[in-house]
Design an enzyme around this catalytic site. Sequence first.
Site, short mmCIF file in Angstrom:
data_model
loop_
_atom_site.label_atom_id
_atom_site.label_comp_id
_atom_site.label_asym_id
_atom_site.label_seq_id
_atom_site.Cartn_x
_atom_site.Cartn_y
_atom_site.Cartn_z
CG ASN A 149 0.37 0.69 9.12
OD1 ASN A 149 -1.24 0.21 9.39
ND2 ASN A 149 -0.10 1.45 8.23
CB CYS A 170 -7.02 -0.31 7.84
SG CYS A 170 -6.02 0.20 6.53
CG HIS A 171 -7.68 3.77 4.10
ND1 HIS A 171 -6.52 5.89 4.89
CD2 HIS A 171 -6.46 4.29 3.49
CE1 HIS A 171 -5.91 5.33 4.49
NE2 HIS A 171 -5.44 4.58 3.60
CG HIS A 201 -2.07 -3.57 5.33
ND1 HIS A 201 -1.00 -3.19 5.93
CD2 HIS A 201 -3.31 -2.66 5.89
CE1 HIS A 201 -1.00 -2.31 6.49
NE2 HIS A 201 -2.65 -1.02 5.68
CE1 TYR A 258 2.45 -6.60 5.10
CE2 TYR A 258 0.72 -6.21 3.43
CZ TYR A 258 0.97 -5.59 4.24
OH TYR A 258 1.13 -4.35 4.84
#
Length: 488
Positions: A149, A170-171, A201, A258
């Site tokens: 990241n 990413c997971h 994300h 975010y």
Amino acid sequence: MSFKIAIIGAGSVGFTKKLFTDILCVPEFKDIEFALTDVSEHNLAMIKAILDRIVEANRLPTRVTATTNRREALEGARYIISCVRVGGLEAYADDIRIPLKYGIDQCVGDTICAGGILYGQRNIPVILDFCRDIREVADTNAKFLNYANPMAMNTWAAIEYGKVDTVGLCHGVQHGAEQIAEVLGAKSPKELDYVCSGINHQTWFIELRLNGRPIGKDELVAAFEAHPVYSKQEKLRIDVLKRFGVYSTESNGHLSEYLPWYRKRPEEITRWIDMSDWIHGETGGYLRYSTETRNWFETEYPQFLEAASKPIDPAKRSNEHASHILEALETNRVYRGHFNVKNNGVITNLPQDAIIESPGFVDRFGINMAGGITLPEACAATCMASINVQRMSVHAAIAGDIDLLKLAVLHDPLVGAVSTPEEVWQMVDEMVVAQAQWLPQYADAIPAAKERLSKSKVKTREWAGAARRSVRSIEELRAEKAALKQAG
């Protein structure tokens, strides 16, 4: 098959071990070479000892090398995996601590927001160094798999400026799908089919089917609100689901930072988060977790080494994308996953240059993205706010432009909801000065930033945040582990 995989930042011990064992679950990959590289000789020695023990216990011909010389590790590598944290926990602590002085309360701070943007400034020059080495000494057709990241910024820089074949991994999608399958009563996550798309994300489950049956918003809301655990841990995420009509991949804590709505006031933070685990919104939660994990690993290393003597079990192969991508590329066994790549029209209502996370298929011909996806308007609008910040942040990092960096931070949704322009300007000066050793591109800007700080009249406060917990000692962690074992 015989080829070389280089892992940069291999001192991320637990994650490197997971990648290693996942890849060795592919029968054709037993005779490959893993070249580990890291800036820490200590961490390299620890992880190499663990991987050597795995190779020995499973009687494999796999070769493991370790070096602090990155170019040596990358020489001839067909695949390069990055899981670096530039500046380590020392710089990361400033990503959380300094914004708190200006009222910005982050849970993770590694993707956007003030912490994530500065994290990108530290990473991007190093990413470009990686790309230069890949172009010069790696295999001609080398592929760069970035796990580090801030995912979108790092991948953006590697593709646009590093000129290397790059995919970001990413997971979050997998974890979100597992949650949805659970609340809907599925016996296995494999019963759930989905289309999930957006940016890293901030990916959205825009279509869901359980055993072929479409799942709508109302059914999903009811299922989450009825769940005895997620109804408490994912309050913010459920609220976004109600308002947007689709579920977000990201955890309650990550998603909260975010957006401009949920962490803007301390009383709002405590209303929306859950303190049962760091990932649900705790102030500086991931910093605390990372610090404890590092301390725990250092202390319990003999037990980790002993556990490495167990046989590899292919049934326990994780859902991390890397091993499945390599398997598809090398064997042509097709893999479907969600990948971070340049948009180029894949998502119709996001910019062409953005790094998106969306479904694709992998075979010998590479990663083939499913095109023509249109996000719901609210999802696209939320993604756009972050994309604009990411673009400015990447450009600032490349040019060493502190004025553009300040504008990027100013336009961050949460920062803009909390801080004034004067506060943002001073905060960025303070963060750049504090992290100067990892920001070579800003060397010429540091003296002026120090001068401005010496004359600044912007008030700050020493604040731990709305929901801060102290780092637990090894003794406390042991006691908690023992209590959980006894209760279980």
